[in-house]
Design a protein around this motif. Structure first.
Motif, short mmCIF file in Angstrom:
data_model
loop_
_atom_site.label_atom_id
_atom_site.label_comp_id
_atom_site.label_asym_id
_atom_site.label_seq_id
_atom_site.Cartn_x
_atom_site.Cartn_y
_atom_site.Cartn_z
N ALA A 182 0.82 -1.21 0.00
CA ALA A 182 0.00 0.00 0.00
C ALA A 182 0.85 1.27 0.00
CB ALA A 182 -0.92 0.01 1.23
N VAL A 183 1.97 1.24 0.72
CA VAL A 183 2.89 2.37 0.77
C VAL A 183 4.12 2.02 -0.05
CG1 VAL A 183 4.28 3.86 2.27
CG2 VAL A 183 2.09 2.97 3.09
N HIS A 184 4.47 2.90 -1.00
CA HIS A 184 5.58 2.60 -1.90
C HIS A 184 6.67 3.66 -1.86
CE1 HIS A 184 2.11 0.30 -3.58
NE2 HIS A 184 3.02 -0.64 -3.55
N ILE A 185 6.56 4.62 -0.93
CA ILE A 185 7.63 5.58 -0.67
C ILE A 185 8.03 5.36 0.79
CG2 ILE A 185 8.36 7.99 -0.67
CD1 ILE A 185 5.98 8.57 -2.55
N ILE A 186 9.18 4.77 0.99
CA ILE A 186 9.59 4.33 2.33
C ILE A 186 10.71 5.23 2.85
CG2 ILE A 186 10.48 2.43 3.72
CD1 ILE A 186 7.64 2.00 2.59
N GLN A 187 10.44 5.86 3.98
CA GLN A 187 11.38 6.83 4.57
C GLN A 187 12.12 6.20 5.75
OE1 GLN A 187 8.02 9.70 4.90
NE2 GLN A 187 9.52 11.16 4.11
N LEU A 188 12.88 5.17 5.46
CA LEU A 188 13.62 4.50 6.52
C LEU A 188 14.58 5.48 7.20
CD1 LEU A 188 16.77 3.77 5.42
CD2 LEU A 188 15.38 2.40 3.86
N GLU A 189 14.88 5.22 8.46
CA GLU A 189 15.73 6.10 9.27
C GLU A 189 17.03 5.36 9.63
OE1 GLU A 189 17.53 8.44 10.47
OE2 GLU A 189 15.80 9.62 11.15
N PRO A 190 18.13 5.60 8.90
CA PRO A 190 19.39 4.94 9.26
C PRO A 190 19.81 5.23 10.69
CG PRO A 190 19.55 5.95 7.08
CD PRO A 190 18.25 6.42 7.69
N GLN A 191 19.33 6.33 11.24
CA GLN A 191 19.67 6.72 12.60
C GLN A 191 19.15 5.73 13.64
OE1 GLN A 191 21.58 9.73 13.15
NE2 GLN A 191 21.87 8.39 14.89
N TYR A 192 18.09 4.98 13.29
CA TYR A 192 17.54 3.99 14.22
C TYR A 192 17.89 2.56 13.82
CZ TYR A 192 14.38 7.93 15.22
OH TYR A 192 13.85 9.15 15.51
N PRO A 251 15.18 8.20 2.47
CA PRO A 251 15.52 8.12 3.89
C PRO A 251 15.33 9.43 4.64
CG PRO A 251 17.15 6.95 2.61
CD PRO A 251 16.27 7.67 1.63
N HIS A 252 14.88 9.29 5.89
CA HIS A 252 14.73 10.43 6.78
C HIS A 252 16.13 10.95 7.10
CE1 HIS A 252 13.80 12.25 10.87
NE2 HIS A 252 13.00 12.89 10.05
N SER A 253 16.35 12.24 6.88
CA SER A 253 17.68 12.82 7.06
C SER A 253 17.57 14.17 7.74
CB SER A 253 18.39 12.95 5.70
OG SER A 253 19.69 13.44 5.86
N ALA A 254 16.78 14.22 8.83
CA ALA A 254 16.56 15.48 9.54
C ALA A 254 17.07 15.40 10.96
CB ALA A 254 15.08 15.86 9.53
N GLN A 255 18.11 14.60 11.18
CA GLN A 255 18.71 14.53 12.51
C GLN A 255 19.84 15.55 12.57
OE1 GLN A 255 17.06 12.98 14.62
NE2 GLN A 255 16.12 11.17 13.75
N GLY A 256 21.08 15.09 12.40
CA GLY A 256 22.21 16.00 12.38
C GLY A 256 23.02 15.82 11.12
N PRO A 257 24.12 16.55 10.97
CA PRO A 257 24.87 16.54 9.71
C PRO A 257 25.55 15.23 9.38
CG PRO A 257 26.00 17.86 11.38
CD PRO A 257 24.65 17.54 11.93
#
Length: 382
Positions: free
Chosen positions: A257-267, A289-295
């Protein structure tokens, strides 16, 4: 390369305390990683040190075994906190492996799949929740060369919204679309805010503005709710940044059902992130990928994205943060005309500027209170 010690550094960035690690080896080579988690910098830092008896003495090449020792062997589910601790250590291991091989990380993960990485801007809308403000700042983003931008127009909404707030959110979306024109992608951030019913109301109302996705419209814990929204929404749904293990992604993906997956390498760590990218590929999906943590997280995502054939788009928060952020890493990673290249140096290709880090100490008010009125202003809380 045997791990002998770990150092941690908390950087007091006003919108979120960053947590960095420096992993040392007997051979004198060190690696860096990141363990940032909104509201839990000191907690993750404690976990990294509390669990170090599990990885001190290990070979950095044994990243899968290190991951098992820090997750399975503990026999407790520490969720995102445990995942952030693991990711910080495991990413530093990969940095050391790349230095030893004298290769950039993306070459160790499969090599170049793309000429460059298309980016979308995030964090650019600091200010009052006003359509005119969003309009003006969206124009400035496009002037920088970005062809996509993301924003949360929903204020401090939670589950349901009043009619006036509903209309304001749509006016903001309309203002951004008018500002950027028809050819720029707009991505709508939901921050897990809504009930299924409210999310679908918004999805239907957004259609005239042609968003590229509606992100995290409902809380992530009930995957069935996310699947229901995705199957009924006329706007593509994106999600995944909250999940911290392969099993959660397997459960989500089996519904197709969801085909855009925003995995978080931070976790997840780099190894699991690469594997999940393959799972998504098998389901005919793409990763953003989610990339809104730090640099450092942004650098890790750049390497992962470059080596992933089903990469979609890269998130950039860094350019719209505090001006001093560009001095935290050596060298800084730069977006050029809306596109990005990962660093070419060995490993992650970057290092910590400890002098700059020392200027920005931890502060408990450095976090994003997404359900507090006026959070968009990103003012430090006492």
């Amino acid at each position: 390369m045997i791990i002998t010690d770990v150092e941690t550094f908390i950087v007091g960035n006003p919108w979120k305390n960053w947590l960095f690690v420096k992993l040392h080896t007997k051979e004198g080579v060190y690696g860096i990683g990141e363990g940032t988690l909104n509201g839990f910098a000191k907690t993750v830092e404690a976990a990294i040190h509390e669990l170090k008896h599990l990885y001190i003495g290990m070979n950095v090449h044994d990243v899968e075994t290190i991951a098992l020792k820090m997750t399975r062997d503990v026999y407790s589910d520490g969720g995102q906190i445990q995942g952030s601790a693991l990711a910080a250590v495991e990413s530093a291991c990969w940095d050391i492996i790349g230095k030893e091989a004298n290769q950039p990380l993306y070459n160790l993960l499969g090599g170049r799949c793309h000429e460059k990485l298309r980016c979308y801007a995030n964090g650019w809308y600091r200010g009052p929740r006003d359509p005119q403000m969003f309009h003006e700042k969206a124009k400035a983003v496009v002037d920088k060369g970005y062809t996509a931008l993301k924003f949360d127009p929903f204020g401090n909404a939670w589950r349901t919204v009043e009619k006036r707030d509903f209309q304001t959110a749509l006016e903001i979306v309309a203002a951004v679309r008018e500002a950027v024109g028809p050819d720029v992608d707009i991505l709508i951030e939901g921050h897990n805010r809504f009930s299924v019913h409210t999310a679908l109301q918004f999805a239907d109302a957004m259609v005239p503005y042609k968003p590229a996705w509606f992100e995290a419209p409902v809380p992530p814990q009930n995957i069935s709710s996310m699947v229901e929204v995705a199957k009924r929404s006329p706007v593509p749904i994106a999600c995944g940044e909250d999940y911290y293990c392969r099993e959660q992604f397997a459960e989500l993906l089996k519904h197709d059902a969801v085909h855009i997956i925003q995995l978080e390498p931070q976790y997840l760590g780099i190894s699991a992130s690469k594997q999940i990218g393959g799972m998504v590929h098998a389901h005919n999906g793409v990763i953003a990928p989610h990339s809104a943590q730090g640099p450092i997280c942004s650098v890790i995502c750049a390497h992962l994205n470059m080596a992933t054939p089903n990469f979609f788009i890269h998130e950039i928060f860094d350019e719209f943060n505090e001006p001093w952020e560009e001095h935290v890493l050596i060298p800084p990673m730069k977006v050029e005309n809306g596109y990005l290249q990962p660093p070419e140096g060995p490993g992650l290709g970057i290092d910590l500027n400890l002098e700059e880090i020392a200027k920005h100490p931890y502060h408990p008010g450095h976090w994003i209170p997404l359900f507090k009125q006026g959070w968009e202003k990103r003012q430090k809380l006492d």
